[in-house]
Design a protein around this motif. Sequence first.
Motif, PDB file in Angstrom:
ATOM      1  N   ARG A  64       0.854  -1.192   0.000  1.00 33.39           N
ATOM      2  CA  ARG A  64       0.000   0.000   0.000  1.00 33.39           C
ATOM      3  C   ARG A  64       0.887   1.238   0.000  1.00 33.39           C
ATOM      4  NH1 ARG A  64      -1.982  -3.295   4.004  1.00 33.39           N
ATOM      5  NH2 ARG A  64      -3.934  -4.336   3.467  1.00 33.39           N
ATOM      6  N   GLU A  65       0.247   2.392  -0.140  1.00 35.19           N
ATOM      7  CA  GLU A  65       0.994   3.654  -0.147  1.00 35.19           C
ATOM      8  C   GLU A  65       1.799   3.867   1.126  1.00 35.19           C
ATOM      9  OE1 GLU A  65      -1.251   7.019  -2.467  1.00 35.19           O
ATOM     10  OE2 GLU A  65      -2.723   5.783  -1.386  1.00 35.19           O
ATOM     11  N   ASP A  66       1.311   3.345   2.249  1.00 33.38           N
ATOM     12  CA  ASP A  66       2.016   3.518   3.525  1.00 33.38           C
ATOM     13  C   ASP A  66       3.148   2.506   3.716  1.00 33.38           C
ATOM     14  OD1 ASP A  66       0.741   1.123   4.157  1.00 33.38           O
ATOM     15  OD2 ASP A  66      -0.465   1.956   5.781  1.00 33.38           O
ATOM     16  N   GLY A  67       3.353   1.626   2.719  1.00 37.35           N
ATOM     17  CA  GLY A  67       4.426   0.636   2.788  1.00 37.35           C
ATOM     18  C   GLY A  67       4.023  -0.687   3.394  1.00 37.35           C
ATOM     19  N   SER A  68       2.801  -0.801   3.875  1.00 32.24           N
ATOM     20  CA  SER A  68       2.355  -2.074   4.453  1.00 32.24           C
ATOM     21  C   SER A  68       1.983  -3.057   3.342  1.00 32.24           C
ATOM     22  CB  SER A  68       1.165  -1.854   5.392  1.00 32.24           C
ATOM     23  OG  SER A  68       0.045  -1.354   4.686  1.00 32.24           O
ATOM     24  N   SER A  69       2.120  -4.313   3.639  1.00 31.69           N
ATOM     25  CA  SER A  69       1.831  -5.368   2.655  1.00 31.69           C
ATOM     26  C   SER A  69       0.339  -5.485   2.408  1.00 31.69           C
ATOM     27  CB  SER A  69       2.360  -6.710   3.148  1.00 31.69           C
ATOM     28  OG  SER A  69       3.769  -6.684   3.208  1.00 31.69           O
ATOM     29  N   VAL A  70      -0.028  -5.637   1.144  1.00 33.13           N
ATOM     30  CA  VAL A  70      -1.429  -5.851   0.778  1.00 33.13           C
ATOM     31  C   VAL A  70      -1.857  -7.245   1.219  1.00 33.13           C
ATOM     32  CG1 VAL A  70      -3.037  -6.099  -1.165  1.00 33.13           C
ATOM     33  CG2 VAL A  70      -1.362  -4.223  -1.153  1.00 33.13           C
ATOM     34  N   PHE A  71      -1.030  -8.228   0.910  1.00 31.81           N
ATOM     35  CA  PHE A  71      -1.346  -9.617   1.232  1.00 31.81           C
ATOM     36  C   PHE A  71      -0.430 -10.121   2.338  1.00 31.81           C
ATOM     37  CE2 PHE A  71      -2.482  -9.272  -3.359  1.00 31.81           C
ATOM     38  CZ  PHE A  71      -3.854  -9.378  -3.197  1.00 31.81           C
ATOM     39  N   LEU A  72      -1.012 -10.758   3.324  1.00 29.60           N
ATOM     40  CA  LEU A  72      -0.261 -11.358   4.419  1.00 29.60           C
ATOM     41  C   LEU A  72       0.077 -12.808   4.070  1.00 29.60           C
ATOM     42  CD1 LEU A  72      -2.419  -9.941   7.348  1.00 29.60           C
ATOM     43  CD2 LEU A  72      -0.283  -9.020   6.401  1.00 29.60           C
TER      44      LEU A  72
END
Length: 112
Positions: A64-72
């Motif tokens: 995502r834009e915040d750097g977090s992963s879309v898929f775990l």
Amino acid sequence: MREIDKLKESYKGQQKLELKIPEIGDQIYTVDPLTVKDAQKILGLFNDKKEFEGLVECCMKLKREDGSSVFLPNDRTFLMGETSIGFVQKIGNEIAQYYLSSVSAGDVKKNS
């Protein structure tokens, strides 16, 4: 400053792949440049005739834009068994072509 520190610093400004994926949201998603380890894993799957697993691994790199992963990690099972093959092909191929088009599985194996 050591050379390794300079190398690390140079990666901070590296171009990321940006994707619009209406199936999952309105924002722009990114994929960081793949590491040698990432490329070896993905190309190894392609080389072992596990293309869809390789494409799923590419999809797992979405952020995502915040750097977090879309898929775990647990989402890998859903992507392999319940999502549309078209989604995995479209997104996975876009990532693979962007980052791996100039590298072959043989090259990665020779250099690892």
